[in-house]
Design a protein around this motif. Sequence first.
Motif, PDB file in Angstrom:
ATOM      1  N   GLN A 115       2.871 -16.096   6.094  1.00  0.00           N
ATOM      2  CA  GLN A 115       3.231 -15.674   7.443  1.00  0.00           C
ATOM      3  C   GLN A 115       4.255 -14.552   7.431  1.00  0.00           C
ATOM      4  N   ARG A 118       2.611 -11.492   5.763  1.00  0.00           N
ATOM      5  CA  ARG A 118       1.254 -11.172   6.175  1.00  0.00           C
ATOM      6  C   ARG A 118       0.436 -10.707   4.974  1.00  0.00           C
ATOM      7  N   GLY A 233      -3.030 -17.752   3.083  1.00  0.00           N
ATOM      8  CA  GLY A 233      -3.049 -16.458   3.753  1.00  0.00           C
ATOM      9  C   GLY A 233      -4.188 -15.557   3.317  1.00  0.00           C
ATOM     10  N   ASN A 236      -5.391 -12.772   5.397  1.00  0.00           N
ATOM     11  CA  ASN A 236      -4.694 -11.490   5.416  1.00  0.00           C
ATOM     12  C   ASN A 236      -5.394 -10.438   4.574  1.00  0.00           C
ATOM     13  N   ARG A 239      -6.520  -7.236   6.029  1.00  0.00           N
ATOM     14  CA  ARG A 239      -5.655  -6.082   6.149  1.00  0.00           C
ATOM     15  C   ARG A 239      -5.854  -5.093   5.011  1.00  0.00           C
TER      16      ARG A 239
END
Lengths: 338, 338
Positions: A115, A118, A233, A236, A239
């Motif tokens: 978190q 990210r 994660g 992520n 991204r």
Amino acid sequence: MQEERRLAVLRAIVEDYVTTEEPVGSKALVERHGLGVSPATVRNDMAALEDEGYITQPHTSAGRVPTDKGYRLFVDRLTTVKPMSAAEKRAIATILDGAVDLDDVVQRSVRLLAQLTRQVAVVQYPTLSRSTVRHVELIGLTPTRLLVVLILSTGRVEQRVVELAAEVGEADLADLRTVVNRAVVGEIIADAAAALRGLVVASDDNPTTAAVVDVLVEAMSDHRSDERIAVGGAANLARFGDHFDSAVRPLLEALEEHVVLLKLLGEATTGEVLTVRIGHEGPYQELASTSVVATGYGPGDEAFARLGVVGPTRMDYPGSMAAVRAVARYVSRILDEA
Amino acid sequence: MQEERRLAVLRAIVEDYVTTEEPVGSKALVERHGLGVSPATVRNDMAALEDEGYITQPHTSAGRVPTDKGYRLFVDRLTTVKPMSAAEKRAIATILDGAVDLDDVVQRSVRLLAQLTRQVAVVQYPTLSRSTVRHVELIGLTPTRLLVVLILSTGRVEQRVVELAAEVGEADLADLRTVVNRAVVGEIIADAAAALRGLVVASDDNPTTAAVVDVLVEAMSDHRSDERIAVGGAANLARFGDHFDSAVRPLLEALEEHVVLLKLLGEATTGEVLTVRIGHEGPYQELASTSVVATGYGPGDEAFARLGVVGPTRMDYPGSMAAVRAVARYVSRILDEA
DNA sequence: TCTTGGCACTCCGGAGACCTGAGTGCCAGA
DNA sequence: TCTGGCACTCAGGTCTCCGGAGTGCCAAGA
């Protein structure tokens, strides 16, 4: 003098590129950062930086992009780990303080790291090798079947079932329990294993003792446990941009190969120092466009295990470094108290 | 008569589309499958199937693609679960037989399923609710500090540390241990919790007893444990094709949200029946292009937990169904023996 | 010696035009 | 009810064109 400005330019390029994800040109650079010189001057600096290999052009008439070498210089000399904000610190504290056991600590750390940064977060479970034995429990399931539970200082619990050749009574069991615990409690597992072997000899090779010791030693040296890792994660990865096949897929594969992950995190011997591996610096060709920010953590001075984040080379290094360090410290403190 | 052929056409379309990943036209269809009629005839059938909503055209001059409804008909009526090959069965047996404990069984199952189906595999850890208590162990760490270990029939071990208000001796501890175990061993955890509460009353609210019971009850009702899930084969998401943002990202996110995953696997009450959820049939809008093949598993007749695979709606249903069923059966058998 | 404005040059990438081929729907005849 | 034939559609590849962002270099100024 100009040297200084050149570094400022490099820093600006890295920062801009990290946020915009697009090659950055001289004009945009002077506009967004108050460099106090003209684009032409910046261009000269950029040419020099390119000669030295810190930045590169995707194609002739495009802006510049940092190279791995450029990122390296950036993290080594151009960045100081910015401390977490008070709010972030509080978030870390609240989330981690709620953990009920080791498993939970690790799970929460992974989520938290993912978190905060990210990015994809990776946390290695504390390894056995450094931990000490807290207790051994023997539980008779049936007269010839024993549940052996090994409890370690890190909070890990290993359990095995042993089939015995002969029946064993509750009294014998209690004796054995006492003897075994006297031998191993407080020892680090390497020494504990040696002590256990001594027990077998002392007991004139009593088969029950031997069987229990065998399974304990096996549990202590179980390498599978050393490789336990939590990952979080993964979403992520989106991204990463579009380089799915070239960048995301190999990384997804790596995330499942815990051996590979461990190597990425770095050997556990490096202690509490924050390490950053950028792109090609690692051993894996396929992960040339990913970077790893990792550090050791664990109770006391010894680093028991490692944790970190994995992301594109084009990542927010200062932020990631700060988060990794903060989480590692906090987790270490929690493990210390337990 | 024609009805029969239409179904054959639908089946052929599904099979072709699953392998080629491209809209399939009438000509290719008669060539690859011996349908014994001309493309024109097939076209008529396709038009009918489209009217009924089983297939659709991405655009006017393209081949046909099955709709969710088409897949549904396919799995319901056009496919029989093909048994695994002998080699595959052997592979399942060898891999799963090597497992040393519950954790290991789950880990191996996930890997195995992912490999067999080349899909994302999900295995829920056996839930607490159905399991019985095998043993409770109390270990004095310090005079006022107790490690409570709860061992369940499924092989799960829960552990908690309790701080006591008063010091407690080894003899008292042994007593308490005996009492507690007498009360709960063999009970399913719901009953065990009730029995424990009775103990507190019987002991005149002895604070030590109360503290231990509290933590045990808490451990038994810990919902966190119900949500434990292992995921594997995320790298197979690469096979999703290019719809990264629309399909892969939501799925990656779902894989991290264990609550969501559990819902996808289906409520644990459905027993050992193989369930297939196709595309939009599920509760999640974002996962409209993914399907789930899942089943319950567990020792005895009761289904303790669920496992399955998640993949694109365009997936090999017969293969996945066979693999899921085979693995579930084998895992159940192993848990039965343990 | 460094900085700056100017200028010619490069080249990515989007927009538009074009074309081909796969695939369709429909009709008339067997 | 099936089949061959035919006209129609349209995605997607290729080609070209063009603008704009960005560069390198030079000569003049500080």
